[in-house]
Design a protein around this motif. Structure first.
Motif: not given
Length: 368
Positions: A145-173
């Motif tokens: 009723x008041x707005x039209x969608x322009x873009x969308x985004x989602x928050x997550x984890x960006x990481x350097x692959x060579x610096x992590x032991x395993x793929x960090x699949x949880x917010x725990x890290x």
């Protein structure tokens, strides 16, 4: 054009202002007070050929405004802002003269409650048909009723692959571990941080209580010694420079730097996350409401939005425009996470009671 070429053309929506080293409070292309070339010229709709646009930086196609003028005779003046807080403050005392603005989803809800937005006339926006139905009936603005969608985004984890032991699949890290001590970056936005901690604890981003805020604050204070920086939406740059190895950031921002550095990656944690969406809205008191509707309808055109998306490089809710994009863009799981991942994500509702509690508690966490 492949994804790497597309991404090489642009950076995040705040990049120009950061490069200039200034805030966007008064940055203007032409200046709102300046006399546009369309001033005084009446169009067929009875309005003068002008439109005042208040937008994030680097958040429009390279030729969109000129193309709109060529198609309609409307001269667009675009001013820039760098945060939703700046946008909201601008309108607290009334509309200073803007026709179209770009608030994020929770601020759409906040501005609706504050009676700052004009209801849209869908009859003047036939290109609403191009929008993916999933983006029409949203909680923060049911039925658009008041707005039209322009873009969308989602928050997550960006990481350097060579610096992590395993793929960090949880917010725990990021939230509850010393595994990456002094190599972590958090967002500096209070509401996002508390809501995402809530996700980690198995709660909806919209179901937190004052007691949850106290619990999360204690967890944050415990984790804070391992956090190197609270960043202002530039986590991708911290990864690129090697200042941090794991950051909290938006998918589009990390997708951009992934094309420059093959060692970077992004994921949405298994607990789920928070959606954000930027929208097109008409503030109350807009001097050119018919031009405003025409401008929003123009941006929702498939070909027009395709060109915008190729410039700003954030996911588009425009299904017709997305269909025109190359496979490398449409099928990129960072830009467009799979449906099962998105099913665990939610839009944050504006909570008038909790927002000041978030801010007060986060100030104490950062000072601890």
């Amino acid at each position: 054009m492949d994804l790497k070429q597309l991404l090489g053309q642009s950076r995040g929506r705040r990049s120009m202002l950061q490069a200039l080293g200034v805030a966007a409070v008064g940055i203007s292309f032409g200046g709102l007070a300046a006399c546009g070339k369309g001033e005084g010229k009446k169009l067929a709709n009875g309005e003068e050929g002008r439109l005042n646009f208040y937008n994030w930086d680097t958040y429009i196609g390279e030729t969109t405004l000129d193309d709109f003028k060529a198609a309609t005779g409307v001269e667009v003046t675009m001013d820039l802002f760098d945060s939703n807080d700046t946008l909201f403050a601008k309108f607290k005392a009334g509309n200073p003269g803007y026709d179209v603005i770009v608030p994020s989803n929770d601020f759409v809800e906040r501005m609706i409650r504050a009676d700052m937005l004009q209801p849209l006339d869908h009859a003047q926006i036939p290109n609403i048909k191009n929008i993916d139905p999933a983006f029409i009936n949203v909680d923060y603005d049911p039925g658009r009723k008041f707005s039209m969608p322009y873009t969308w985004l989602v928050l997550g984890i960006g990481y350097r692959k060579s610096k992590v032991k395993t793929r960090p699949d949880s917010w725990k890290v990021l939230f509850d571990s010393d595994e990456y001590k002094d190599r972590i970056a958090w967002l500096s936005e209070a509401g996002d941080m508390y809501r995402l901690y809530g996700k980690y604890l198995g709660k909806s981003v919209n179901a937190l209580t004052p007691a949850d805020i106290e619990t999360i604050s204690a967890m944050m204070i415990k984790q804070k010694p391992y956090v190197k920086k609270f960043h202002e939406d530039d986590g991708q740059d911290l990864l690129m420079k090697g200042d941090c190895d794991i950051v909290l950031e938006y998918n589009g921002d990390i997708a951009q730097v992934m094309t420059e550095d093959d060692d970077l990656d992004f994921l949405v944690p298994k607990e789920g996350s928070q959606f954000n969406s930027d929208t097109l809205a008409i503030p109350k008191g807009a001097p050119h409401p018919k031009n405003a509707h025409a401008f929003i309808n123009y941006i929702l055109d498939a070909e027009v939005d395709k060109k915008i998306t190729e410039t700003i490089l954030f996911p588009t809710p425009n299904a017709a425009a997305k269909a025109l994009m190359p496979d490398s863009f449409r099928n990129n799981p960072v830009i467009y996470p799979p449906a099962d991942v998105l099913a665990r994500c939610e839009y944050a509702k504006f909570n008038e009671k909790l927002q000041p509690l978030y801010e007060e508690a986060f100030t104490k966490v950062r000072a601890a």
